[in-house]
Design a protein around this motif. Structure first.
Motif, PDB file in Angstrom:
ATOM      1  N   ARG A   1       1.242  -1.205  -0.244  1.00 22.30           N
ATOM      2  CA  ARG A   1       0.063  -0.218  -0.117  1.00 22.30           C
ATOM      3  C   ARG A   1       1.158   1.398  -0.390  1.00 22.30           C
ATOM      4  O   ARG A   1       0.692   2.451  -0.957  1.00 22.30           O
ATOM      5  CB  ARG A   1      -0.880   0.375   0.984  1.00 22.30           C
ATOM      6  N   SER A   2       1.751   0.883   1.079  1.00 19.49           N
ATOM      7  CA  SER A   2       3.130   2.461   0.616  1.00 19.49           C
ATOM      8  C   SER A   2       3.717   3.083  -0.240  1.00 19.49           C
ATOM      9  O   SER A   2       3.609   3.872  -0.836  1.00 19.49           O
ATOM     10  CB  SER A   2       3.689   2.084   2.183  1.00 19.49           C
ATOM     11  N   VAL A   3       3.970   1.384  -1.230  1.00 21.90           N
ATOM     12  CA  VAL A   3       4.496   1.688  -2.656  1.00 21.90           C
ATOM     13  C   VAL A   3       3.573   2.309  -3.678  1.00 21.90           C
ATOM     14  O   VAL A   3       3.646   3.059  -4.478  1.00 21.90           O
ATOM     15  CB  VAL A   3       5.411   0.460  -2.802  1.00 21.90           C
ATOM     16  N   LEU A   4       1.937   2.148  -3.862  1.00 27.74           N
ATOM     17  CA  LEU A   4       1.312   2.290  -4.609  1.00 27.74           C
ATOM     18  C   LEU A   4       1.030   3.493  -3.907  1.00 27.74           C
ATOM     19  O   LEU A   4       0.112   4.206  -4.442  1.00 27.74           O
ATOM     20  CB  LEU A   4       0.229   1.182  -4.481  1.00 27.74           C
ATOM     21  N   GLY A   5       1.316   4.319  -2.902  1.00 33.57           N
ATOM     22  CA  GLY A   5       0.876   5.879  -2.375  1.00 33.57           C
ATOM     23  C   GLY A   5      -0.601   5.749  -1.890  1.00 33.57           C
ATOM     24  O   GLY A   5      -0.877   6.671  -1.333  1.00 33.57           O
ATOM     25  N   PHE A   6      -1.210   4.024  -0.824  1.00 34.83           N
ATOM     26  CA  PHE A   6      -2.035   4.365  -0.226  1.00 34.83           C
ATOM     27  C   PHE A   6      -2.226   4.791   1.205  1.00 34.83           C
ATOM     28  O   PHE A   6      -2.396   4.430   2.324  1.00 34.83           O
ATOM     29  CB  PHE A   6      -2.911   3.147  -0.193  1.00 34.83           C
ATOM     30  N   GLY A   7      -0.057   3.765   1.471  1.00 33.31           N
ATOM     31  CA  GLY A   7      -0.401   3.991   3.316  1.00 33.31           C
ATOM     32  C   GLY A   7       0.631   5.353   3.467  1.00 33.31           C
ATOM     33  O   GLY A   7       0.710   6.258   3.011  1.00 33.31           O
ATOM     34  N   ARG A   8       0.250   5.720   5.296  1.00 31.77           N
ATOM     35  CA  ARG A   8       0.587   6.346   5.998  1.00 31.77           C
ATOM     36  C   ARG A   8       2.152   5.953   6.315  1.00 31.77           C
ATOM     37  O   ARG A   8       3.390   7.093   6.697  1.00 31.77           O
ATOM     38  CB  ARG A   8      -0.298   6.927   6.815  1.00 31.77           C
ATOM     39  N   VAL A   9       2.385   4.783   5.982  1.00 31.74           N
ATOM     40  CA  VAL A   9       3.977   4.037   6.961  1.00 31.74           C
ATOM     41  C   VAL A   9       4.835   4.242   5.928  1.00 31.74           C
ATOM     42  O   VAL A   9       5.035   3.860   4.416  1.00 31.74           O
ATOM     43  CB  VAL A   9       3.957   3.022   7.490  1.00 31.74           C
ATOM     44  N   HIS A  10       5.652   4.611   5.676  1.00 32.04           N
ATOM     45  CA  HIS A  10       6.732   4.463   4.859  1.00 32.04           C
ATOM     46  C   HIS A  10       7.578   3.445   4.454  1.00 32.04           C
ATOM     47  O   HIS A  10       7.846   2.363   5.404  1.00 32.04           O
ATOM     48  CB  HIS A  10       8.385   5.658   5.183  1.00 32.04           C
ATOM     49  N   SER A  11       7.727   3.319   3.671  1.00 32.47           N
ATOM     50  CA  SER A  11       8.242   1.479   3.442  1.00 32.47           C
ATOM     51  C   SER A  11       9.130   1.589   3.743  1.00 32.47           C
ATOM     52  O   SER A  11       9.617  -0.079   3.990  1.00 32.47           O
ATOM     53  CB  SER A  11       8.473   1.675   1.816  1.00 32.47           C
ATOM     54  N   LEU A  12      10.590   2.346   4.296  1.00 34.62           N
ATOM     55  CA  LEU A  12      11.518   1.693   4.188  1.00 34.62           C
ATOM     56  C   LEU A  12      11.136   1.403   5.900  1.00 34.62           C
ATOM     57  O   LEU A  12      11.892   0.610   6.672  1.00 34.62           O
ATOM     58  CB  LEU A  12      12.753   2.284   4.612  1.00 34.62           C
ATOM     59  N   SER A  13      10.538   2.231   6.426  1.00 36.22           N
ATOM     60  CA  SER A  13      10.099   1.355   8.197  1.00 36.22           C
ATOM     61  C   SER A  13       9.271   0.000   7.653  1.00 36.22           C
ATOM     62  O   SER A  13       9.723  -0.090   8.807  1.00 36.22           O
ATOM     63  CB  SER A  13       8.950   2.637   9.182  1.00 36.22           C
ATOM     64  N   ILE A  14       8.907  -0.396   7.135  1.00 37.72           N
ATOM     65  CA  ILE A  14       8.394  -1.079   7.275  1.00 37.72           C
ATOM     66  C   ILE A  14       9.438  -2.709   6.733  1.00 37.72           C
ATOM     67  O   ILE A  14       8.773  -3.617   7.717  1.00 37.72           O
ATOM     68  CB  ILE A  14       7.041  -0.890   6.346  1.00 37.72           C
ATOM     69  N   LEU A  15       9.574  -2.168   5.924  1.00 37.30           N
ATOM     70  CA  LEU A  15      10.836  -3.166   5.323  1.00 37.30           C
ATOM     71  C   LEU A  15      12.020  -3.294   6.866  1.00 37.30           C
ATOM     72  O   LEU A  15      12.244  -4.563   6.982  1.00 37.30           O
ATOM     73  CB  LEU A  15      11.688  -2.890   4.357  1.00 37.30           C
ATOM     74  N   ALA A  16      11.980  -2.217   7.587  1.00 39.42           N
ATOM     75  CA  ALA A  16      13.136  -2.567   8.552  1.00 39.42           C
ATOM     76  C   ALA A  16      12.564  -3.358   9.829  1.00 39.42           C
ATOM     77  O   ALA A  16      13.406  -4.462  10.462  1.00 39.42           O
ATOM     78  CB  ALA A  16      14.259  -1.634   8.821  1.00 39.42           C
ATOM     79  N   THR A  17      11.223  -2.802   9.866  1.00 38.89           N
ATOM     80  CA  THR A  17      10.417  -3.668  11.108  1.00 38.89           C
ATOM     81  C   THR A  17      10.611  -5.331  10.514  1.00 38.89           C
ATOM     82  O   THR A  17      10.374  -6.341  11.748  1.00 38.89           O
ATOM     83  CB  THR A  17       8.781  -3.368  10.917  1.00 38.89           C
ATOM     84  N   VAL A  18      10.152  -5.388   9.102  1.00 42.27           N
ATOM     85  CA  VAL A  18      10.168  -7.265   9.157  1.00 42.27           C
ATOM     86  C   VAL A  18      11.334  -7.676   9.532  1.00 42.27           C
ATOM     87  O   VAL A  18      10.978  -9.245   9.958  1.00 42.27           O
ATOM     88  CB  VAL A  18       9.260  -6.890   7.665  1.00 42.27           C
ATOM     89  N   ALA A  19      12.643  -7.084   8.893  1.00 38.93           N
ATOM     90  CA  ALA A  19      13.729  -8.022   9.034  1.00 38.93           C
ATOM     91  C   ALA A  19      13.569  -7.814  10.835  1.00 38.93           C
ATOM     92  O   ALA A  19      14.454  -8.519  10.948  1.00 38.93           O
ATOM     93  CB  ALA A  19      14.608  -6.482   8.889  1.00 38.93           C
ATOM     94  N   ILE A  20      13.575  -6.978  11.930  1.00 41.46           N
ATOM     95  CA  ILE A  20      14.168  -7.006  13.175  1.00 41.46           C
ATOM     96  C   ILE A  20      12.888  -7.862  13.695  1.00 41.46           C
ATOM     97  O   ILE A  20      13.219  -8.834  14.713  1.00 41.46           O
ATOM     98  CB  ILE A  20      13.660  -5.838  13.805  1.00 41.46           C
ATOM     99  N   LEU A  21      11.468  -7.945  12.530  1.00 40.52           N
ATOM    100  CA  LEU A  21      11.086  -8.708  13.370  1.00 40.52           C
ATOM    101  C   LEU A  21      11.517 -10.356  13.569  1.00 40.52           C
ATOM    102  O   LEU A  21      11.197 -11.381  14.692  1.00 40.52           O
ATOM    103  CB  LEU A  21       9.610  -8.981  13.342  1.00 40.52           C
ATOM    104  N   TRP A  22      12.130 -10.412  12.625  1.00 42.24           N
ATOM    105  CA  TRP A  22      12.954 -11.987  12.036  1.00 42.24           C
ATOM    106  C   TRP A  22      14.039 -12.096  12.815  1.00 42.24           C
ATOM    107  O   TRP A  22      14.805 -13.211  12.678  1.00 42.24           O
ATOM    108  CB  TRP A  22      12.415 -12.216  10.249  1.00 42.24           C
ATOM    109  N   VAL A  23      14.625 -11.160  12.968  1.00 40.45           N
ATOM    110  CA  VAL A  23      16.177 -11.091  13.090  1.00 40.45           C
ATOM    111  C   VAL A  23      16.702 -11.248  14.193  1.00 40.45           C
ATOM    112  O   VAL A  23      17.177 -12.555  14.961  1.00 40.45           O
ATOM    113  CB  VAL A  23      17.002 -10.012  12.958  1.00 40.45           C
ATOM    114  N   ILE A  24      15.917 -10.788  15.083  1.00 39.29           N
ATOM    115  CA  ILE A  24      15.484 -11.357  16.916  1.00 39.29           C
ATOM    116  C   ILE A  24      15.322 -12.655  17.466  1.00 39.29           C
ATOM    117  O   ILE A  24      16.699 -13.683  18.154  1.00 39.29           O
ATOM    118  CB  ILE A  24      15.102 -10.463  17.945  1.00 39.29           C
TER     119      ILE A  24
END
Length: 199
Positions: free
Chosen positions: A63-86
Motif C-alpha cells: 500500500r505504501s509503495v502504491l501511495g495509499f499508505g501512511r507508513v513509509h516503506s523503508l520503516s516497514i521493511l526495517a520492521t520486518v527485518a527486526i521481527l525475524w532477526v531477533i
C-alpha cells in the motif's frame, strides 16, 4: 512551531524501534524458559505471530509503495527485518549449546543453591562432582540430560574451546560444554545418555 517530518521513502525509526522493544519483552523471557517450553511456544505462538505480523506488514508495504499508505516503506521493511532477526539470532546462539540462555539465567539466580547441591555429592573415583541439572525430551523419547559439573582443576576450560567429545572425569561423550564461572560447567550429554549409562 516547526514539526520534523520524514519524506517519502525515508526511514523513520519509530515503528522498527517499537517492534524491537515489544519483541524483546516477549521473546527473551521465552528464550530463558525451559527448552521444551521454548520449543512449543516458538512453534505454536511465536512463528504464527511472526507470520501474521509479516503478512500485515507486507500488505502495508505494498500500500505504501502504491501511495495509499501512511507508513513509509523503508520503516516497514526495517520492521520486518527486526521481527525475524531477533528470534533467528537466538536460534543460532542456542544451536551450539541448546540450554545456554536457560542455564545462564538459572545460574545467575541461584548459583549458591546449586553449588551446595553439588558439594553435597560424594566424590567418586576420578569423576567430577556433579548433579543432574536440566534436561529435555518428549514422553521418554530423545531425552537430553544436562549436568552441573564442578571441576576443581578447571581442565574443562580448554574443553569449551576444543570441540572434543570425551574428557577425563566425565564417563560419556558430551554434546557441548558451557562455562558458567571458574570451575563450574554445564555439560550436555548426547540423546538418551546419562552419567551412569553411556552408549
Amino acid at each position: 512551531m516547526v514539526e520534523k517530518t520524514t519524506g517519502a521513502g525515508q526511514l523513520s525509526w519509530r515503528l522498527p524501534s517499537y517492534a524491537a522493544i515489544i519483541e524483546i519483552i516477549i521473546v527473551i523471557p521465552i528464550a530463558i524458559s525451559h527448552p521444551d517450553t521454548m520449543f512449543f511456544v516458538g512453534i505454536f505462538l511465536i512463528i504464527p505471530a511472526l507470520l501474521v505480523a509479516s503478512i500485515v506488514l507486507v500488505v502495508l508495504f505494498v500500500r505504501s509503495v502504491l501511495g495509499f499508505g501512511r507508513v513509509h516503506s523503508l520503516s516497514i521493511l526495517a520492521t520486518v527485518a527486526i521481527l525475524w532477526v531477533i528470534p533467528i539470532s537466538l536460534i543460532f546462539y542456542e544451536r551450539e549449546h541448546p540450554f545456554a540462555l536457560h542455564e545462564t539465567a538459572r545460574w545467575l539466580a541461584a548459583s549458591n543453591v546449586y553449588k551446595g547441591k553439588v558439594f553435597a555429592q560424594p566424590t567418586s573415583n576420578g569423576e567430577f562432582r556433579h548433579i543432574e541439572w536440566d534436561g529435555s525430551g518428549f514422553a521418554g523419547v530423545a531425552n537430553e540430560t544436562v549436568y552441573l559439573v564442578f571441576d576443581p582443576s578447571d581442565t574443562l576450560s580448554a574443553a569449551v574451546k576444543s570441540h572434543r567429545d570425551k574428557f577425563n572425569g566425565i564417563p560419556c561423550e558430551v554434546r557441548s560444554i558451557q562455562r558458567l564461572e571458574s570451575h563450574w560447567y554445564s555439560v550436555v550429554f548426547y540423546i538418551d545418555q546419562d552419567w551412569g549409562h553411556c552408549n
